[in-house]
Scaffold this active site. Sequence first.
Site, short mmCIF file in Angstrom:
data_model
loop_
_atom_site.label_atom_id
_atom_site.label_comp_id
_atom_site.label_asym_id
_atom_site.label_seq_id
_atom_site.Cartn_x
_atom_site.Cartn_y
_atom_site.Cartn_z
N LEU A 30 0.86 -1.18 0.00
CA LEU A 30 0.00 0.00 0.00
C LEU A 30 0.89 1.23 0.00
CD1 LEU A 30 -2.89 -0.65 2.58
CD2 LEU A 30 -3.13 -0.34 0.11
N ASP A 31 0.58 2.22 -0.84
CA ASP A 31 1.33 3.46 -0.86
C ASP A 31 1.21 4.17 0.48
OD1 ASP A 31 2.01 3.06 -3.52
OD2 ASP A 31 0.30 4.20 -4.27
N PRO A 32 2.17 5.04 0.83
CA PRO A 32 2.07 5.80 2.09
C PRO A 32 0.77 6.59 2.21
CG PRO A 32 4.29 5.97 1.23
CD PRO A 32 3.49 5.25 0.17
N ALA A 79 -2.11 5.69 1.15
CA ALA A 79 -3.25 4.78 1.25
C ALA A 79 -3.35 4.23 2.66
CB ALA A 79 -3.11 3.64 0.24
#
Length: 297
Positions: free
Chosen positions: A46-48, A50
């Site tokens: 997961l991206d930061p 998200a």
Amino acid sequence: MARKRKGRPIHGWLVLDKPLGLSSNQALGRARFLLQAAKAGHAGTLDPLATGVLPLAFGEATKVVSFAMDGTKTYQFTIAWGEARNTDDCEGDVTATSDVRPDAQAIRDILPLFTGTILQKPPAFSAIKVDGKRAYALARAGNAPDLPPREVQIDRLDLISAEKDHARFETDCRKGTYIRSLARDMAIELGTCGHISVLRRTRVGPFDESAAFSLEKLEELSHSAPLEKTLLPLETPLDDIPEVAVMESEAIRLRLGQAIRVPQQMQGEVLITTSGTPVAIGMLEEGVLRPKRVFNL
């Protein structure tokens, strides 16, 4: 001589509710510290920017991470209309603007175009490797790669709500789908531009947000009870694999890498257990059962 791992040999899955601002590896590191686990990994970055479900595998569960990553994922996301960003989310620089604001009916009309098997161009700021280097590293250095489109599967795409400057959606999709790309392409189809302003994952295969723990909750629990109680069984992501039960004497042979004969008509990949305990992922062909991935439990 191999160096001994620090930490405790615990095995199973923790459903983490990843907070905003942390990378997946940072979140994993904090959870691993709280559990004092010797070995850990995560199933699906997961991206930061998200939040949401990040399945964490501990100990022997790391051997089945690929099965979890293959599961259907559910996301809730918001598209902000009127600005394109070089990262396709709110963290990047503005690259284009538009005064066009689609209404709810216009949005609903395009949803079938983005459902099923579609071609999707990954964002330049992604972890895809180009000539041995991550695309995001090249993009940050000013050499954003032109990544070729690839097929992805989107099973469901629903409009939740629509306001003038943004709209909220929920989608079920498969491995390899980029929600940032989906938002970018939907905006283009609507004759405007847009980017992801909010992104939350609510499910990865059998791992659902209803069973998720925040880092704060884990820290609170660590003061009163063993955190192993928060773990789900190693075999949780293996529900779709047939199970073959064997006797303990047969399990010993399988753990040593030896094949055995079993009175089974099924073929293909199976989960081997003995007395309810996972032994291995195996391959069953013409009554011969061979271990592929042995669990040291």
